[in-house]
Write an enzyme that holds these catalytic residues in place. Structure first.
Site, PDB file in Angstrom:
ATOM      1  N   GLU A  44       4.699  -3.072  12.504  1.00 29.41           N
ATOM      2  CA  GLU A  44       3.678  -2.064  12.248  1.00 29.41           C
ATOM      3  C   GLU A  44       2.542  -2.814  11.573  1.00 29.41           C
ATOM      4  O   GLU A  44       2.632  -3.181  10.403  1.00 29.41           O
ATOM      5  CB  GLU A  44       4.283  -0.974  11.355  1.00 29.41           C
ATOM      6  CG  GLU A  44       3.600   0.353  11.519  1.00 29.41           C
ATOM      7  CD  GLU A  44       2.446   0.488  10.557  1.00 29.41           C
ATOM      8  OE1 GLU A  44       1.306   0.147  10.970  1.00 29.41           O
ATOM      9  OE2 GLU A  44       2.656   0.884   9.411  1.00 29.41           O
ATOM     10  N   LEU A  45       1.475  -3.103  12.348  1.00 29.53           N
ATOM     11  CA  LEU A  45       0.470  -4.090  11.909  1.00 29.53           C
ATOM     12  C   LEU A  45      -0.890  -3.436  11.634  1.00 29.53           C
ATOM     13  O   LEU A  45      -0.974  -2.249  11.387  1.00 29.53           O
ATOM     14  CB  LEU A  45       0.401  -5.199  12.956  1.00 29.53           C
ATOM     15  CG  LEU A  45       1.779  -5.809  13.321  1.00 29.53           C
ATOM     16  CD1 LEU A  45       1.652  -6.835  14.425  1.00 29.53           C
ATOM     17  CD2 LEU A  45       2.462  -6.413  12.108  1.00 29.53           C
TER      18      LEU A  45
ATOM     19  N   LYS B 108      12.496  -7.260   1.487  1.00 30.39           N
ATOM     20  CA  LYS B 108      11.634  -8.005   0.561  1.00 30.39           C
ATOM     21  C   LYS B 108      10.333  -7.223   0.421  1.00 30.39           C
ATOM     22  O   LYS B 108       9.533  -7.155   1.342  1.00 30.39           O
ATOM     23  CB  LYS B 108      11.307  -9.400   1.098  1.00 30.39           C
ATOM     24  CG  LYS B 108      10.565 -10.222   0.042  1.00 30.39           C
ATOM     25  CD  LYS B 108       9.561 -11.187   0.609  1.00 30.39           C
ATOM     26  CE  LYS B 108       8.231 -10.589   0.922  1.00 30.39           C
ATOM     27  NZ  LYS B 108       7.412 -10.216  -0.249  1.00 30.39           N
TER      28      LYS B 108
ATOM     29  N   CYS C 166      -3.291   1.467   6.783  1.00 28.80           N
ATOM     30  CA  CYS C 166      -3.580   0.914   8.111  1.00 28.80           C
ATOM     31  C   CYS C 166      -4.081   1.982   9.076  1.00 28.80           C
ATOM     32  O   CYS C 166      -4.597   1.660  10.135  1.00 28.80           O
ATOM     33  CB  CYS C 166      -2.353   0.195   8.663  1.00 28.80           C
ATOM     34  SG  CYS C 166      -0.878   1.173   8.516  1.00 28.80           S
TER      35      CYS C 166
ATOM     36  N   GLU D 212     -10.607  -4.944  10.024  1.00 30.45           N
ATOM     37  CA  GLU D 212     -10.053  -3.950   9.113  1.00 30.45           C
ATOM     38  C   GLU D 212     -10.709  -4.115   7.727  1.00 30.45           C
ATOM     39  O   GLU D 212     -10.840  -5.233   7.231  1.00 30.45           O
ATOM     40  CB  GLU D 212      -8.547  -4.190   9.017  1.00 30.45           C
ATOM     41  CG  GLU D 212      -7.768  -3.006   8.548  1.00 30.45           C
ATOM     42  CD  GLU D 212      -6.257  -3.221   8.678  1.00 30.45           C
ATOM     43  OE1 GLU D 212      -5.797  -4.367   8.628  1.00 30.45           O
ATOM     44  OE2 GLU D 212      -5.544  -2.214   8.828  1.00 30.45           O
TER      45      GLU D 212
ATOM     46  N   ALA E 190       6.489  -6.315  -1.151  1.00 28.55           N
ATOM     47  CA  ALA E 190       5.302  -7.129  -1.448  1.00 28.55           C
ATOM     48  C   ALA E 190       5.362  -7.611  -2.895  1.00 28.55           C
ATOM     49  O   ALA E 190       5.867  -6.906  -3.775  1.00 28.55           O
ATOM     50  CB  ALA E 190       4.047  -6.295  -1.223  1.00 28.55           C
TER      51      ALA E 190
ATOM     52  N   ASN F  47       0.807  -1.236   0.000  1.00 28.11           N
ATOM     53  CA  ASN F  47       0.000   0.000   0.000  1.00 28.11           C
ATOM     54  C   ASN F  47       0.836   1.280   0.000  1.00 28.11           C
ATOM     55  O   ASN F  47       0.377   2.318  -0.463  1.00 28.11           O
ATOM     56  CB  ASN F  47      -1.042  -0.003   1.117  1.00 28.11           C
ATOM     57  CG  ASN F  47      -0.453  -0.096   2.483  1.00 28.11           C
ATOM     58  OD1 ASN F  47       0.735  -0.421   2.644  1.00 28.11           O
ATOM     59  ND2 ASN F  47      -1.241   0.176   3.499  1.00 28.11           N
TER      60      ASN F  47
ATOM     61  N   GLY G 171       2.667  -4.864   7.832  1.00 28.85           N
ATOM     62  CA  GLY G 171       1.707  -5.745   7.153  1.00 28.85           C
ATOM     63  C   GLY G 171       0.630  -6.177   8.117  1.00 28.85           C
ATOM     64  O   GLY G 171       0.341  -5.483   9.109  1.00 28.85           O
TER      65      GLY G 171
HETATM   66  P1  ADP Z   1      -1.708  -8.184   2.831  1.00 29.66           P
HETATM   67  O1  ADP Z   1      -2.691  -9.282   3.098  1.00 29.66           O
HETATM   68  O2  ADP Z   1      -2.281  -6.832   2.968  1.00 29.66           O
HETATM   69  O3  ADP Z   1      -0.927  -8.364   1.570  1.00 29.66           O
HETATM   70  P2  ADP Z   1       0.435  -9.281   4.353  1.00 29.66           P
HETATM   71  O4  ADP Z   1       0.757  -9.144   5.787  1.00 29.66           O
HETATM   72  O5  ADP Z   1       0.033 -10.651   3.867  1.00 29.66           O
HETATM   73  O6  ADP Z   1      -0.678  -8.212   4.035  1.00 29.66           O
HETATM   74  O7  ADP Z   1       1.645  -8.810   3.440  1.00 29.66           O
HETATM   75  C1  ADP Z   1       2.585  -7.826   3.783  1.00 29.66           C
HETATM   76  C2  ADP Z   1       3.960  -8.325   3.432  1.00 29.66           C
HETATM   77  O8  ADP Z   1       4.191  -9.527   4.185  1.00 29.66           O
HETATM   78  C3  ADP Z   1       4.187  -8.697   1.976  1.00 29.66           C
HETATM   79  O9  ADP Z   1       5.508  -8.344   1.611  1.00 29.66           O
HETATM   80  C4  ADP Z   1       4.028 -10.212   1.969  1.00 29.66           C
HETATM   81  O10 ADP Z   1       4.772 -10.840   0.940  1.00 29.66           O
HETATM   82  C5  ADP Z   1       4.628 -10.550   3.315  1.00 29.66           C
HETATM   83  N1  ADP Z   1       4.162 -11.842   3.874  1.00 29.66           N
HETATM   84  C6  ADP Z   1       2.997 -12.471   3.684  1.00 29.66           C
HETATM   85  N2  ADP Z   1       2.950 -13.631   4.388  1.00 29.66           N
HETATM   86  C7  ADP Z   1       4.131 -13.739   5.029  1.00 29.66           C
HETATM   87  C8  ADP Z   1       4.716 -14.703   5.930  1.00 29.66           C
HETATM   88  N3  ADP Z   1       4.057 -15.791   6.304  1.00 29.66           N
HETATM   89  N4  ADP Z   1       5.961 -14.467   6.400  1.00 29.66           N
HETATM   90  C9  ADP Z   1       6.637 -13.346   6.043  1.00 29.66           C
HETATM   91  N5  ADP Z   1       6.145 -12.399   5.215  1.00 29.66           N
HETATM   92  C10 ADP Z   1       4.911 -12.586   4.715  1.00 29.66           C
END
Ligand code: ADP
Length: 466
Positions: free
Chosen positions: A234-235, A159, A268, A368, A161, A136, A212
């Site tokens: 930051e969740l 890394k 968020c 959310e 998204a 986002n 995330g």
């Molecule tokens: P959204 O559902 O909004 O995409 P996520 O938390 O799934 O939110 O994604 C945020 C970031 O976390 C992205 O870079 C995604 O690739 C990463 N991500 C998703 N699942 C995992 C996981 N199990 N472990 C580490 N990173 C993850």
């Protein structure tokens, strides 16, 4: 022959593939971590003024490429171009801020309890940092982690998204162009779980910083336990807006729109619930309707677009199910709720929606939304509003509107949220600490607080001095 895996990056406004990015293998990522670890000593030894110079150069290159970066960001995230241009500035502002803060990583001395001793405290980098960022804010969520990490003397690997790797890749290239060594700041790509596990399993990574969803954040904390990594999280959020009886209604309407519809409601800290005093409910919702109906929905590349697409089908389905659930539980649709989507081509738009008389039991009042929908409920007194506002596991952002200082002081004292806007729907700034309470996270990003999580405190006791 092993086939190289790829991520197809799609434009959420059209579903078209913009570019494909190579997925890094476990070996690629481990080798990048090793390089980052090996670069740590040299990078942390560079004096603060030189680090500041390199960071400022990075920011300058970002500014010089502002329109190209913004275009890439809009193409991969769908956000309106005006917002992408704003995000480039916002992302660079974290680099500028920490370019200055690196010069202020002060230690201290503590008066000893003997003439024979001296106690000296200094700050040291935590080590190599791994970041995982969301789609986002593809630029700002990265720089607000990378800038304090580099300023603290840490090396950094990110890394991004899978939906939005292109902005990050460009930003990392610019860091190298600025003279920050390639091994000091790196980017790898791949599925979150896969890359996340390589990061958390590595003994060389000393800190994980993540923006995330809350379930992923919890998993990363668990996976970081065995190697005792530092974590910053930051969740998710579920921001309430409280509009008190005496509020400036026009201001509250404008700021609600600013908070709610930015990035099509996919931030968020977007307002997720509107709590309006019962005496002004009708006036407020009528004024809101008039302005929300004027918002222009479309492709973010069109200059007049104010609300772009939602990121993907999963996000779209969640928004629609929350609207339907609210209506089933008695909500009235004030405006919007219509959609424009194509599951085959893969684009999904939700028109800005306002719902009234929304039951507290509706899922939209608890989970959310991440979409352009405002559910309104009314309250009779401030304690009721506060009780509703705080009855969530989240504690990221909250907003309130009042011109009465006693009311404002009372609401502020009683809200259990990390970021609070009083007559202000846009509180984020690089110079202020951003972060949540409760299940919204751990730690703060931005401000003087934002560099602390990248530092260790080292205590030296010198004896036998005289
Ligand atoms: P959204 O559902 O909004 O995409 P996520 O938390 O799934 O939110 O994604 C945020 C970031 O976390 C992205 O870079 C995604 O690739 C990463 N991500 C998703 N699942 C995992 C996981 N199990 N472990 C580490 N990173 C993850």
């Amino acid at each position: 022959m092993i086939k190289t895996r790829q991520i197809d990056v799609k434009n959420p406004a059209t579903g078209e593939v913009i570019e494909s990015v190579k997925v890094d293998s476990k070996e690629d990522i481990e080798s990048a971590i090793l390089k980052g670890h090996s670069a740590l000593k040299a990078w942390s030894s560079i004096h603060a003024h030189e680090k500041a110079r390199l960071l400022k150069k990075w920011s300058e290159i970002i500014h010089n490429n502002k329109s190209d970066l913004a275009r890439i960001m809009t193409l991969e995230s769908g956000k309106p171009i005006s917002e992408s241009l704003g995000e480039v500035d916002y992302a660079a502002s974290y680099i500028d801020w920490y370019a200055e803060e690196t010069k202020r990583l002060y230690g201290r001395t503590i008066p000893a309890n003997s003439e024979n001793k001296k106690i000296v405290i200094s700050k040291k980098p935590v080590g190599m940092v791994a970041a995982i960022t969301p789609w986002n804010f593809p630029a700002a969520m990265m720089t607000r982690k990378a800038a304090p990490a580099l300023a603290a003397g840490c090396t950094f690997i990110v890394k991004p998204a899978e939906e939005t790797p292109l902005t990050t890749i460009k930003l990392i290239d610019f860091a190298h162009e600025a003279g920050i060594p390639e091994d000091v700041v790196q980017c790898v790509n791949g599925p979150g779980k896969e890359v996340g596990e390589v990061f958390t399993d590595s003994k060389l990574i000393r800190k994980i910083t993540f923006t995330g969803s809350t379930p992923v954040g919890k998993q990363l904390i668990k996976n970081s336990a065995d190697t005792m990594k530092h974590v910053s999280m930051e969740l998710g959020g579920h921001a309430p807006i409280i509009v008190a009886e005496d509020a400036d209604i026009d201001l509250a309407v404008d700021q609600t729109i600013a908070s709610k519809f930015r990035n099509a409601g996919q931030t968020c800290i977007c307002a997720n619930r509107l709590l309006v005093h019962e005496s002004i409910l009708e006036e407020f919702s009528n004024k809101l309707k008039t302005k929300v109906e004027q918002l222009k929905v479309g492709n973010g590349l069109d200059d007049d677009t104010q609300v772009g697409p939602v990121i993907n089908e999963k996000g779209f389905n969640k928004i629609i199910s929350q609207i339907n659930d609210a209506v089933d539980k008695g909500a009235e649709v004030v405006c919007g709720s219509n959609t424009h989507s194509d599951t085959e081509k893969e684009y999904f738009f939700v028109h800005p929606t306002v719902l009234k008389y929304v039951s507290r039991e509706s899922s939209i009042m608890q989970e959310e939304t991440f979409g352009p929908v405002i559910p309104i409920t009314s309250f009779q007194d401030l304690d009721e509003a506060l009780e509703i506002a705080n009855s969530t596991p989240f504690g990221l952002a909250a907003y309130f509107f009042t011109n009465d200082y006693r009311t404002g002081n009372y609401i502020h004292d009683n809200l259990e949220f990390g970021i609070i806007g009083w007559n202000d729907g846009a509180p984020s700034a690089a110079h202020a600490p951003f972060g949540g309470m409760k299940e919204s996270g751990l730690g703060r990003e931005g401000g003087v607080e934002g560099i602390e999580p990248y530092l260790e405190t080292k205590y030296l006791s010198i004896g036998n001095l005289s």
